[in-house]
Scaffold this active site. Sequence first.
Site, PDB file in Angstrom:
ATOM      1  N   ASP A  95       0.848  -1.182   0.000  1.00  8.30           N
ATOM      2  CA  ASP A  95       0.000   0.000   0.000  1.00  8.30           C
ATOM      3  C   ASP A  95       0.891   1.240   0.000  1.00  8.30           C
ATOM      4  OD1 ASP A  95      -2.440   1.256  -0.044  1.00  8.30           O
ATOM      5  OD2 ASP A  95      -2.672   1.271   2.135  1.00  8.30           O
ATOM      6  N   TYR A  97       1.157   5.711  -0.495  1.00 10.81           N
ATOM      7  CA  TYR A  97       0.722   6.896   0.267  1.00 10.81           C
ATOM      8  C   TYR A  97       0.898   8.060  -0.694  1.00 10.81           C
ATOM      9  CZ  TYR A  97       0.866   9.550   4.812  1.00 10.81           C
ATOM     10  OH  TYR A  97       0.626  10.355   5.904  1.00 10.81           O
ATOM     11  N   HIS A 102      -3.735  13.954   0.827  1.00 10.52           N
ATOM     12  CA  HIS A 102      -3.941  13.050   1.961  1.00 10.52           C
ATOM     13  C   HIS A 102      -2.753  13.124   2.933  1.00 10.52           C
ATOM     14  CE1 HIS A 102      -4.877   9.552   4.369  1.00 10.52           C
ATOM     15  NE2 HIS A 102      -3.753   8.966   4.003  1.00 10.52           N
ATOM     16  N   ARG A 111       0.359  16.434  13.468  1.00 12.88           N
ATOM     17  CA  ARG A 111       1.512  17.244  13.862  1.00 12.88           C
ATOM     18  C   ARG A 111       1.235  18.693  13.474  1.00 12.88           C
ATOM     19  NH1 ARG A 111       3.391  12.934  10.801  1.00 12.88           N
ATOM     20  NH2 ARG A 111       3.601  14.347   9.042  1.00 12.88           N
ATOM     21  N   GLU A 168     -10.341   3.886   3.762  1.00 12.82           N
ATOM     22  CA  GLU A 168      -9.438   4.623   2.891  1.00 12.82           C
ATOM     23  C   GLU A 168      -9.840   4.266   1.464  1.00 12.82           C
ATOM     24  OE1 GLU A 168      -5.266   4.113   4.008  1.00 12.82           O
ATOM     25  OE2 GLU A 168      -5.569   5.567   5.628  1.00 12.82           O
ATOM     26  N   GLU A 170      -9.275   3.920  -2.239  1.00  9.10           N
ATOM     27  CA  GLU A 170      -8.045   3.778  -3.016  1.00  9.10           C
ATOM     28  C   GLU A 170      -8.335   3.096  -4.356  1.00  9.10           C
ATOM     29  OE1 GLU A 170      -4.824   2.037  -0.833  1.00  9.10           O
ATOM     30  OE2 GLU A 170      -5.408   2.962   1.064  1.00  9.10           O
ATOM     31  N   ASP A 202      -9.110   0.279   2.082  1.00 15.33           N
ATOM     32  CA  ASP A 202      -8.124  -0.128   3.083  1.00 15.33           C
ATOM     33  C   ASP A 202      -8.672   0.240   4.469  1.00 15.33           C
ATOM     34  OD1 ASP A 202      -5.694  -0.777   4.346  1.00 15.33           O
ATOM     35  OD2 ASP A 202      -4.945   1.266   4.084  1.00 15.33           O
ATOM     36  N   ARG A 206      -7.996   3.530  13.424  1.00 17.50           N
ATOM     37  CA  ARG A 206      -7.040   4.620  13.691  1.00 17.50           C
ATOM     38  C   ARG A 206      -6.467   4.576  15.098  1.00 17.50           C
ATOM     39  NH1 ARG A 206      -5.771   5.824   8.677  1.00 17.50           N
ATOM     40  NH2 ARG A 206      -7.581   6.392   7.448  1.00 17.50           N
ATOM     41  N   GLN A 209      -3.926   1.743  15.223  1.00 18.85           N
ATOM     42  CA  GLN A 209      -2.786   2.176  14.405  1.00 18.85           C
ATOM     43  C   GLN A 209      -1.926   3.221  15.119  1.00 18.85           C
ATOM     44  OE1 GLN A 209      -4.116   3.790  10.626  1.00 18.85           O
ATOM     45  NE2 GLN A 209      -2.055   4.416  10.008  1.00 18.85           N
ATOM     46  N   TYR A 213       2.083   2.034  15.720  1.00 19.22           N
ATOM     47  CA  TYR A 213       2.796   2.199  14.447  1.00 19.22           C
ATOM     48  C   TYR A 213       4.241   2.677  14.538  1.00 19.22           C
ATOM     49  CZ  TYR A 213       2.894   7.255  13.764  1.00 19.22           C
ATOM     50  OH  TYR A 213       3.186   8.589  13.864  1.00 19.22           O
ATOM     51  N   LYS A 222      -4.569  -2.248  10.274  1.00 20.21           N
ATOM     52  CA  LYS A 222      -4.924  -2.414   8.868  1.00 20.21           C
ATOM     53  C   LYS A 222      -5.185  -3.873   8.489  1.00 20.21           C
ATOM     54  CE  LYS A 222      -3.493   1.816   7.381  1.00 20.21           C
ATOM     55  NZ  LYS A 222      -4.213   2.715   6.467  1.00 20.21           N
ATOM     56  N   THR A 226      -8.979  -5.826   3.992  1.00 18.57           N
ATOM     57  CA  THR A 226      -8.836  -4.874   2.887  1.00 18.57           C
ATOM     58  C   THR A 226      -9.786  -5.374   1.806  1.00 18.57           C
ATOM     59  OG1 THR A 226      -6.495  -4.615   3.422  1.00 18.57           O
ATOM     60  CG2 THR A 226      -7.212  -3.842   1.246  1.00 18.57           C
ATOM     61  N   THR A 311      -4.793   6.346   0.262  1.00 23.29           N
ATOM     62  CA  THR A 311      -6.012   7.142   0.246  1.00 23.29           C
ATOM     63  C   THR A 311      -5.970   8.209  -0.843  1.00 23.29           C
ATOM     64  OG1 THR A 311      -6.108   6.883   2.625  1.00 23.29           O
ATOM     65  CG2 THR A 311      -7.522   8.575   1.674  1.00 23.29           C
ATOM     66  N   GLU A 325      -9.891  12.398   7.683  1.00 27.34           N
ATOM     67  CA  GLU A 325      -9.768  13.734   7.089  1.00 27.34           C
ATOM     68  C   GLU A 325     -11.110  14.452   7.014  1.00 27.34           C
ATOM     69  OE1 GLU A 325      -6.927  13.438   3.437  1.00 27.34           O
ATOM     70  OE2 GLU A 325      -7.538  11.432   4.027  1.00 27.34           O
TER      71      GLU A 325
END
Lengths: 375, 375
Positions: A95, A97, A102, A111, A168, A170, A202, A206, A209, A213, A222, A226, A311, A325
């Site tokens: 997968d 990114y 995204h 952050r 997600e 995709e 996907d 959250r 994760q 992670y 995850k 899927t 995503t 999001e």
Amino acid sequence: MGEGFGIDHLPYGVFSTRGSAPRVGVRYADTVVDVSTVRPQLDRPALNDFMALGPEAWAETRSDIAGQVEAGALPAFPADEVALHLPFTVGDYVDFYASLHHASNVGRIFRPDQEPLLPNWRHLPVGYHGRGGTVVVSGTPVVRPCGQRKGPHESAPTYGPSRRLDIEAELGFVIGVGSELGSRIGVDELQDHVFGVVGLNDWSARDIQAWEYVPLGPFLGKSFATSVSAWVTPLAALAAARTELPEQDPAPLPYLAGGHALDVDVAVVLDGDVVSRPPYRTMYWSPAQMLAHLTVNGASTRTGDLFASGTISGPEPDTRGSFLELSWGGKEPFAGGRTFLEDGDEVVLRYSAPGTGGGRITLGEVAGRIEPALP
Amino acid sequence: MGEGFGIDHLPYGVFSTRGSAPRVGVRYADTVVDVSTVRPQLDRPALNDFMALGPEAWAETRSDIAGQVEAGALPAFPADEVALHLPFTVGDYVDFYASLHHASNVGRIFRPDQEPLLPNWRHLPVGYHGRGGTVVVSGTPVVRPCGQRKGPHESAPTYGPSRRLDIEAELGFVIGVGSELGSRIGVDELQDHVFGVVGLNDWSARDIQAWEYVPLGPFLGKSFATSVSAWVTPLAALAAARTELPEQDPAPLPYLAGGHALDVDVAVVLDGDVVSRPPYRTMYWSPAQMLAHLTVNGASTRTGDLFASGTISGPEPDTRGSFLELSWGGKEPFAGGRTFLEDGDEVVLRYSAPGTGGGRITLGEVAGRIEPALP
């Protein structure tokens, strides 16, 4: 329901009728056409043997099938009366990114005081391996996963059902012809290896994760499921959807210079309502760049390997491809008060693109309903 | 060379002699014994069909084979005259990070001013998915991978061969009996699912990994090759190696409470010299805990899935399982001036454990020689 499944599309899937063995069919209008007699490799419960034949056989078979479909020479079943199965046996699943919007949104959410994109993001398509064994076909129920979660204000993790279950939206790319260990697939060789395209959700927990992670990436957040569409759209059917990539700055290193975008429209449908319309054409990294990157270290690929885009999110708020999001980390409810997925929710991802016949084609949808966690 | 391959061991592998088809054999003393006539599932080019039969069949077959081997009733070939193949078809490959000493060393090397362990480490076995398709059998040459690398003082990444190629000395666990999507494997159910143990070298390109790994974890820095031993030691042959786990603080959550350590000694041999002796019994997380964690979210498992321990490092400097640690990030050369792997280097991982017959058994070794990067 047959719109977008004209003679310029003919996606492949694996179907069965009551009491019969799974075999390959193509979707045409409101029907599933049995193509298992067209080639021995199509009389199989998975597309792998056919996909391994390579681009010349794909083109020849596609033309053969189109002729026989137009002549009404093959058995056809009403699409709503057949069972659809996972269309191919999945090898490795990677997968990526690849959406700038995204990755930037996720950076801003997690952050807020820092540069949203990490330093490597514009230099390479960031990706990771997912779990090939838990790729399931559209329609398979998704049981809410359990695991360890720890909120920022909790002193220790607790065990329980995920409270931040997400999607997600995709696109996935299916390898037909693999490559040897120690070799590389060039950025101009996508069409020699990729057989076709699937819709892909996907599913992501959250909270699981977020706790697990660091430093090795997503794992149980995850790996519970899927979902992919039951229909694989051949790359040839997307010829009219090829379009220019957005500008890439800085210019990619030579092994990554190339590829094109795909003008595929996505709709995220939650319990019957469209809640977002992610545009695949806005993706920063092309499928060809992802595949070139995946193999630049000499990693081999096999028939049935699957790589996905990550995503798909566009620049506008109503084009974001995840609830993370759309609800801005759960802080800004959307669609009349929604944040993350609730038990009983059904999500359907719909995809369409310009077809080669002048109209639009409808790629296979990806549906899944959330079932409560196990007791 | 037959030491450690007595009647209490009998590891399984896949072999061929000149002009014959690959089939299952067991290693006994200096020979490979052809067991393909013992059960139909052993007359195959991979162990998967046999492993899928489950623990009762494994025990019965093992006892059968031991009797026939002692009676000299099966064809045997000199071990150095047969070709050995990848012993099983690999499904999903998961790599953990289960050594407290390894995780602490890595933390100290990369984040010298911070707490070496990340907050989640003592609460769960951190792990990630690797590439099942690039798991290769011992003896397969390892071509130095190319990719993007960026030093801390460089302004942009460059493309080229890895300059920090490393090993990770690990143990791998092979799933015989899988589990359904939505179900969990309890921490007391390891022996119902795990068929056996392999030696494993998780080759790692540290410079590629360092640049790519945020935020989704290792990818191309690992996916170019993972070597496993040609011999799979059945779990039954390690009964005498079961030992207590080190203390776990904090106490694991209930779903993770259980399992045992394995008293397996490892030797890392570089160009003929032992450079480290990692002790598997010092690992923090048990194999049973890793498997319970892997499935706690309902992820399914399949015959041939492989999960590995992560680098085995003990508390002393000469028991570290990677060159990264042995050379402390490349700053403290070891073994007469070595830091990372050079072209032409050969690494052999050797493993031994107490056998059930009173002596020791020798698990399958993992060998690989570094070949120069492709031009």
